[in-house]
Design an enzyme around this catalytic site. Sequence first.
Site, mmCIF file in Angstrom:
data_model
loop_
_atom_site.group_PDB
_atom_site.id
_atom_site.type_symbol
_atom_site.label_atom_id
_atom_site.label_comp_id
_atom_site.label_asym_id
_atom_site.label_seq_id
_atom_site.Cartn_x
_atom_site.Cartn_y
_atom_site.Cartn_z
ATOM 1 N N PRO A 106 26.110 1.470 20.165
ATOM 2 C CA PRO A 106 25.259 2.208 19.214
ATOM 3 C C PRO A 106 26.023 3.318 18.482
ATOM 4 O O PRO A 106 25.553 3.820 17.470
ATOM 5 C CB PRO A 106 24.168 2.814 20.105
ATOM 6 C CG PRO A 106 24.206 2.043 21.362
ATOM 7 C CD PRO A 106 25.606 1.552 21.528
ATOM 8 N N GLU A 141 25.541 1.545 31.346
ATOM 9 C CA GLU A 141 25.550 2.679 30.426
ATOM 10 C C GLU A 141 26.650 2.546 29.377
ATOM 11 O O GLU A 141 26.744 3.363 28.463
ATOM 12 C CB GLU A 141 25.744 3.997 31.187
ATOM 13 C CG GLU A 141 24.717 4.243 32.282
ATOM 14 C CD GLU A 141 23.285 4.138 31.778
ATOM 15 O OE1 GLU A 141 22.963 4.827 30.795
ATOM 16 O OE2 GLU A 141 22.509 3.371 32.380
ATOM 17 N N ARG A 162 28.910 -17.850 8.850
ATOM 18 C CA ARG A 162 28.353 -18.484 7.653
ATOM 19 C C ARG A 162 29.112 -18.104 6.377
ATOM 20 O O ARG A 162 28.916 -18.724 5.331
ATOM 21 C CB ARG A 162 26.841 -18.222 7.516
ATOM 22 C CG ARG A 162 26.458 -16.783 7.305
ATOM 23 C CD ARG A 162 24.958 -16.633 7.161
ATOM 24 N NE ARG A 162 24.438 -17.121 5.881
ATOM 25 C CZ ARG A 162 24.623 -16.508 4.722
ATOM 26 N NH1 ARG A 162 25.317 -15.394 4.650
ATOM 27 N NH2 ARG A 162 24.102 -17.006 3.616
ATOM 28 N N ASP A 202 27.364 -16.215 -2.234
ATOM 29 C CA ASP A 202 28.323 -15.322 -2.894
ATOM 30 C C ASP A 202 27.905 -13.872 -2.671
ATOM 31 O O ASP A 202 26.798 -13.606 -2.229
ATOM 32 C CB ASP A 202 28.511 -15.672 -4.380
ATOM 33 C CG ASP A 202 27.291 -15.330 -5.230
ATOM 34 O OD1 ASP A 202 26.422 -14.566 -4.754
ATOM 35 O OD2 ASP A 202 27.218 -15.833 -6.346
HETATM 36 N N1 4HQ Z 1 24.247 -1.314 23.240
HETATM 37 N N2 4HQ Z 1 24.610 -2.361 18.663
HETATM 38 C C1 4HQ Z 1 25.972 -2.074 24.858
HETATM 39 C C2 4HQ Z 1 23.585 -1.401 22.014
HETATM 40 C C3 4HQ Z 1 24.248 -1.926 20.795
HETATM 41 C C4 4HQ Z 1 23.757 -1.761 19.471
HETATM 42 C C5 4HQ Z 1 23.577 -0.600 24.304
HETATM 43 C C6 4HQ Z 1 25.619 -1.771 23.456
HETATM 44 C C7 4HQ Z 1 24.069 -0.932 25.675
HETATM 45 C C8 4HQ Z 1 25.940 -1.282 27.121
HETATM 46 N N3 4HQ Z 1 25.353 -2.639 20.688
HETATM 47 N N4 4HQ Z 1 25.510 -1.043 25.749
HETATM 48 N N5 4HQ Z 1 22.663 -1.098 19.078
HETATM 49 O O1 4HQ Z 1 22.445 -1.018 21.933
HETATM 50 O O2 4HQ Z 1 25.580 -2.906 19.404
#
Ligand code: 4HQ
Length: 257
Positions: free
Chosen positions: A88, A115, A153, A168
């Site tokens: 995130p 975590e 894709r 495109d």
């Molecule tokens: N994660 N975009 C992996 C996500 C996430 C997101 C939370 C990633 C938990 C362990 N990954 N951890 N949003 O929410 O890519």
Amino acid sequence: MFFTVLTIFPEMFDSFWNHGIIRRAIEHNKIVASAVNIRNYAKDRHQVTDDRPYGGGSGMVMKPEPLAAAIRDTAKTLNGAKTVLLTPQGRVFDQKMARELASSDGLILVCGRYEGVDERICHDLIDYEISIGDYVLTGGELAGMIIIDAVTRLIPGALGGEDAAAKDSFSDDLLEHAHYTRPSNFEDQEVPEVLLSGHHQEIENWRLESSVMRTLLKRPDLLHKKNLSRQEREILGKWGREIERILDLYQNGKKGT
Ligand code: 4HQ
């Protein structure tokens, strides 16, 4: 192009590799894809990949040694690979980024659980930190699938017989035009007449107008960041004048009463 996913749940990808466009892209050698278990790189007897956080608190953290070994071993065999951590905290994934990634030789996608991964993995071993959106997942695997899907894709030939114009960079930045199939009348709703006319140029014009106006009404934010073509500006201008005319009629009508 190749995709190697590092995960403690490689089986999650079995179904993903085996359906639709992704499956065909693999069969036609447009992509080479696999999921590797990070656990294989854990040296201890129980092949542990997580541990308790320094400083205390709840939840577990992905240990750095197995992850580092998995990334290095995978990168060694794949020349020109870019490493991606799904988190995130990353840059938010969009179509522009999908195009950028599609021009690389290959991606190693690191999927964390719990975590997240030990911070020290990010500095030397990760090229891109990517988030698929501002919400919290239980693991990076679904995020990895989304990136592989959107990038695949865009690879030349991956969509097979489909019109190259359909993917495109211009049409990718607008919402799709409305789609209709048989019957021509469904529950008293008719298909727009022009689509039944067989006039290819008029149909193309209608579809662009449908795309531009749907984008304006449903996702104006997409229009603001897009480079508009002359034709797209003309469509917006035409509807802008039409809306002004309607407002004008309404206001003059009120004055009259
Ligand atoms: N994660 N975009 C992996 C996500 C996430 C997101 C939370 C990633 C938990 C362990 N990954 N951890 N949003 O929410 O890519």
